[in-house]
Design an enzyme around this catalytic site. Structure first.
Site: not given
Length: 471
Positions: A98, A137-138, A315-316, A321
């Site tokens: 609504t 109507s909604t 990968s850090s 990788k």
């Protein structure tokens, strides 16, 4: 600030806002979601307002001058991108939609008033409820707008799904002669081609395409004209008979009115069918992504059957990788969509009597799922499927040292003897070919047949039975 009044009292609304008091109350009541209702749904709702004004003028229930300016206001809003400043309500809200319907009524009314050089909120001239929402109507406009928006949002998804199917078909043809080990329960089974793998995937996706098409077809049936519960209260007969035709003209979609408006208002199984089709697609995509992660695992201590395109450092801390990030994101979107289906199932089941009040969360889940699936299929295709390459040396080595050929020996010497040779091969590392040759159990012609990989894969079956042959 300007002061607007409704049946609950008065409330201040920002002077610059083209929405009104109902929208302001919703902003106060539902500070839940940081995302607003989808622009596609808002646009469809405005199209419904436009069609309703045209229908009500023709039916004699709305003054022509008011109806014309409402239609003009709707077109003005549709001619530009939907502005979140006009439609700021979050996409999770109480009230069965609504608030969003009234948001549209208020904005259309205030835009219409501006065309008449009237101030915002001068609703005695053009009223959000009495004029813009006439015959509606909604409970029939909001679900109908949602269906129209879903029909449109599904098209990019279907297009991307077809493109992914085509990309898999190309890989199936490219790898039609690349033999590999088939595996069941992660254990070596019998030979197949890499093309068989891709072909099996695309056939499953074709079924998803069919399911999605069937679900989309169910969205063209609307409950417009049903008003609050399906009885059509406060709706003229002319509106009942002509509203859908006018909306078809505006939207360009082959929409139709439901045969039973009570059913179409209270039951939301069409949304559940769409959710189920999306879940099936998501589940298949996740399975394929998981297969790709296994097939590309390694490069030194995994299966390493294929090489996925390297997209970013993995990968850090571990140099060199590279992770299968694209298949990983595919599965994550799939997990999300599967969760959305659980939400939609609960919401559809939660409807009570003549109305389901939970359409906002259904639409939020469907729209988000469609958008994410569309985007993730595009990156899956471009960044994984199109660029993957078979590791032919590894595939050939797997088959050479495989004991799967023992299966082809069974018709000649029986299961027990074939198993004995397989066990010996596993125990001492000799190839099954060497052991079979030394056993004296097989003639030279039988040896050729047993270890003819192409024969084992095709096995007398023809094109169209799921096997990919060279042309």
């Amino acid at each position: 600030m300007r002061i607007e009044t409704d049946s609950l009292g008065s409330l201040a609304v920002p002077d610059e806002a083209r929405y009104g008091i109902h929208t302001q109350r919703a902003l106060n009541n539902f500070p839940i979601s940081q995302t607003t209702t989808k622009p596609a749904l808002i646009a469809a709702l405005i199209e419904i307002k436009q069609a309703a004004a045209k229908t009500n003028v023709a039916g004699g229930t709305l003054a022509s001058d008011i109806g014309q300016v409402i239609q003009h206001a709707c077109q003005k809003l549709l001619d530009q991108p939907i502005d979140s400043a006009d439609f700021p309500i979050g996409d999770i809200q109480g009230g069965a939609g609504t608030s969003t319907n009234m948001n549209a009524n208020e904005v259309v009314a205030n835009v219409a008033l501006s065309l008449l050089d009237e101030p915002k909120g001068a609703y005695q001239r053009i009223h959000p409820n009495d004029h813009v929402n006439m015959g509606q109507s909604t409970n029939d406009t909001y679900p109908s707008a949602g269906k129209i928006a879903l029909i449109r949002n599904l098209q990019p998804l279907l297009t991307e799904l077809e493109a992914l199917i085509d990309a898999l078909a190309q890989q199936a043809e490219l790898n039609a002669q690349n033999y590999k080990m088939g595996r069941t329960q992660l254990q070596d089974a019998v030979p197949m081609t890499l093309g068989n793998t891709f072909h099996a995937w695309l056939v499953a996706l074709k079924r998803d395409l069919q399911r999605l098409g069937q679900a989309q077809a169910g969205l063209y049936t609307l409950n417009l004209g049903g008003s609050a519960i399906g009885s059509g209260i406060n709706v003229s007969q002319y509106y009942q008979e002509h509203m859908i035709d006018n909306l078809v003209e505006i939207t360009g979609l082959p929409l139709r009115q439901a045969e039973d408006l009570f059913d179409a208002t209270s039951n939301l199984d069409s949304f559940l069918a769409l959710s189920a089709a999306l879940k099936s697609l998501a589940t298949n995509l996740s399975k394929f992504a998981a297969d790709l992660r296994l097939m590309s695992s390694g490069p030194r201590s995994g299966l390493h059957e294929i090489n996925l395109p390297a997209k970013q450092a993995g990968s850090s801390i571990m140099p060199g990788k590279v992770n299968p990030v694209i298949p990983e994101v595919v599965s994550q979107v799939a997990f999300e969509v599967i969760g959305f289906d659980a939400t939609i199932t609960a919401a559809v089941a939660g409807g009570q009597l003549e109305l389901n009040a939970f359409e906002p969360i259904i639409f939020k889940s469907l729209f988000t799922g469609i958008e994410h699936l569309t985007a993730v299929m595009a990156t899956f295709r471009v960044n994984a499927i199109e660029g993957l390459v078979a590791n032919k040396e590894q595939l050939q080595a797997d088959i050479h040292f495989s004991i799967s050929f023992a299966t082809a020996m069974v018709p000649l010497v029986g299961y027990q003897k074939a198993a004995e040779l397989a066990k010996q091969s596993l125990k001492n590392g000799q190839s099954l070919h060497e052991l079979a040759e030394n056993s004296g159990w097989f003639s030279p012609n039988q040896m050729k047949e047993i270890f003819n990989v192409e024969r084992l894969v095709k096995n007398g079956r023809q094109r169209g039975h799921g096997l990919v042959f060279d042309k």
